[in-house]
Design an enzyme around this catalytic site. Structure first.
Site, PDB file in Angstrom:
ATOM      1  CG  ASP A   1       1.725  -0.832   3.494  1.00 21.07           C
ATOM      2  OD1 ASP A   1       0.869  -0.523   4.308  1.00 21.07           O
ATOM      3  OD2 ASP A   1       1.595  -1.689   2.582  1.00 21.07           O
TER       4      ASP A   1
ATOM      5  CG  HIS B   1      -1.783  -0.986   1.557  1.00 16.12           C
ATOM      6  ND1 HIS B   1      -1.450  -2.079   2.300  1.00 16.12           N
ATOM      7  CD2 HIS B   1      -3.094  -1.129   1.238  1.00 16.12           C
ATOM      8  CE1 HIS B   1      -2.520  -2.876   2.420  1.00 16.12           C
ATOM      9  NE2 HIS B   1      -3.518  -2.324   1.789  1.00 16.12           N
TER      10      HIS B   1
HETATM   11  C1  XUL Z   1      -7.737  -6.355   4.254  1.00 17.43           C
HETATM   12  C2  XUL Z   1      -7.043  -6.787   3.051  1.00 17.43           C
HETATM   13  C3  XUL Z   1      -6.158  -5.778   2.440  1.00 17.43           C
HETATM   14  C4  XUL Z   1      -6.066  -5.846   0.958  1.00 17.43           C
HETATM   15  C5  XUL Z   1      -5.243  -4.744   0.351  1.00 17.43           C
HETATM   16  O1  XUL Z   1      -8.632  -7.258   4.761  1.00 17.43           O
HETATM   17  O2  XUL Z   1      -7.156  -7.925   2.648  1.00 17.43           O
HETATM   18  O3  XUL Z   1      -4.919  -5.853   3.040  1.00 17.43           O
HETATM   19  O4  XUL Z   1      -5.507  -7.074   0.549  1.00 17.43           O
HETATM   20  O5  XUL Z   1      -5.708  -3.488   0.726  1.00 17.43           O
END
Ligand code: XUL
Ligand code: CO
Length: 437
Positions: A104, A101
């Site tokens: 992150d 992300h």
């Molecule tokens: C949350 C989830 C996230 C997504 C990416 O439940 O699975 O981490 O994979 O945003």
């Protein structure tokens, strides 16, 4: 040269009789299965958020993870050190892909401008590390759920100003993914849903979400990003209802808003179980519609009703998953991303290795077993012969839309009372189990 995990060796394949916990018993990257290497079939990815940013805190207690490379600040040096530790980890594990992300990897700044500069700087570092270590970005995404401005959602916020912030953030996250040669970009609607209908205009929020995705598609075209766009279904948590509830709900949404050509799905086991579906159900639903693109490989806990993101160690589950994946000829540019976290009690750096080894070996075994089931053919044949009556002139006429209710009545009179056959469910379950050796 190892700097962060110097006491941990490269994790190598030692075979199923090895007693060394820091080795693979089943994952042999270059071993061939159905004409392709395990590496190509499985396309493992490591999630930056769980591996580097999860301190293992829970709602009842502080973080426990020992992370000597992380001083807890958002200084440039710390940001870079985390990335360096991450790539060293990928090298030692022999994992080729990663996912992240935006927030992150790069901290938010005091202004949008500063936030974007932070991200650009980090993208430069990631690009160099990818090249040095020969790693690839499976997918990138934007964190549209952590900042307090997204308390009521991002693309489904009641506030148009929040919607605008989210749009700008997604633009930059797509840019980052594109720049890094990512093979996909994920939309996980973390807070795209509602807490209560008492204050929610659901049709408006769904429509806004669709317009948001339209803009992302338009942007992708204009910058020439050719990676896939994925939606990641999840029914709830942190919302009480998320608009991307499950595969069927996502397909309905994509078809309603004419987006189904533009998106595939990234399907996560624990999200499937939260929606009261098996992972196999979700995968088969997506595969049938041609939208099974990628997988977040984790699992839940049978006694816990939330998204626990356990590492996937269930052999039956891995076999079921790999069977569907093999049936559709692979995931293409998708992969198996370990969206999984260690338990709070597994707090030592070496536990990151044990956790990923467990997941990779489980999937390698699942792959081999699924291939064995396929070459044996008995399970596939059982389904085929169960529906054999449909391979007939009447079946053809029903499928082609020629058949009428009168035709059915005539046929029923001709054949008389049908001979109903046993479904042999238990026999087939036992047959499946026989492959789990
Ligand atoms: C949350 C989830 C996230 C997504 C990416 O439940 O699975 O981490 O994979 O945003
Ligand atoms: Co996920």
């Amino acid at each position: 040269m190892a700097e962060f995990f110097s006491d941990i060796p490269d994790i190598l394949f030692e075979g199923r009789d090895s007693k060394n916990p820091l080795s693979f018993k089943h994952y042999e990257a270059d071993a061939m299965v159905e004409g392709r290497s395990m590496r190509e079939h499985l396309r493992f990815a490591c999630a930056f958020w769980h591996t580097m940013r999860n301190d293992l805190s829970d709602p009842f207690g502080a973080g426990t993870a020992i992370m000597p490379w992380d001083d807890g600040t958002s200084s440039d040096q710390n940001t870079e050190r985390r990335i360096n530790a991450f790539f060293e980890f990928l090298d030692k594990m022999g994992i080729d892909h990663y996912c992240f992300h935006d927030r992150d990897v790069a901290p938010a700044g005091a202004s949008i401008d500063e936030t974007n500069r932070n991200l650009d700087r980090v993208v430069g570092i990631l690009e160099r590390r990818q090249d040095q270590h020969g790693k690839k970005l499976l997918w990138g995404t934007a964190c549209l759920f952590d900042h307090p401005r997204y308390v009521h959602g991002a693309a489904t916020s009641a506030s148009i100003d929040v919607f605008a912030h989210a749009g700008g953030q997604v633009r930059r996250a797509i840019d980052a993914t594109h720049h890094l040669g990512g093979s996909g970009y994920v939309f996980w609607g973390g807070r795209e849903g509602y807490s209560s209908l008492i204050n929610t205009d659901m049709p408006r929020e769904r429509e806004n979400l669709a317009r948001f995705l339209d803009m992302a598609v338009d942007y992708r075209r204009r910058i020439g990003f050719e990676g896939r766009f994925y939606i990641e279904p999840k029914p709830k948590e942190p919302t009480s209802h998320q608009y991307d509830f499950d595969v069927a709900t996502c397909l309905d949404f994509l078809r309603e808003f004419d987006l189904v050509e533009e998106f595939m799905l990234n399907i996560e086991t624990n999200h499937a179980t939260l929606a009261s579906h098996s992972m196999e159900h979700e995968l088969r639903s997506a595969a049938a519609a041609g939208v099974l693109g990628s997988i977040d490989a984790n699992m839940g806990h049978p006694h816990l009703g939330w998204d626990t993101d356990h590492f996937p160690t269930d052999l039956v589950l891995a076999t079921q998953i790999m069977r569907v994946v093999l049936e559709q000829g692979g995931l293409g540019e998708g992969g198996l991303n370990f969206d999984a976290k260690r338990r709070r009690g597994s707090f030592e750096p070496v536990d990151l290795f044990h956790a990923h080894i467990a997941g990779m070996d489980t999937f390698a075994r699942g792959l081999k077993i699924a291939a064995a089931i396929r070459s044996d053919r008995r399970l596939d044949d059982a389904i085929q012969s169960r529906y054999a009556s449909w391979d007939s002139p009447l079946g053809d006429s029903i499928r082609s839309g020629q058949c009428t209710l009168e035709d059915l009545e005539k046929h029923a009179i001709e054949v008389g009372e049908p001979a109903i056959e046993s479904g042999r469910e238990e026999m087939l379950e036992a047959m499946f189990n026989d492959f789990l050796r």
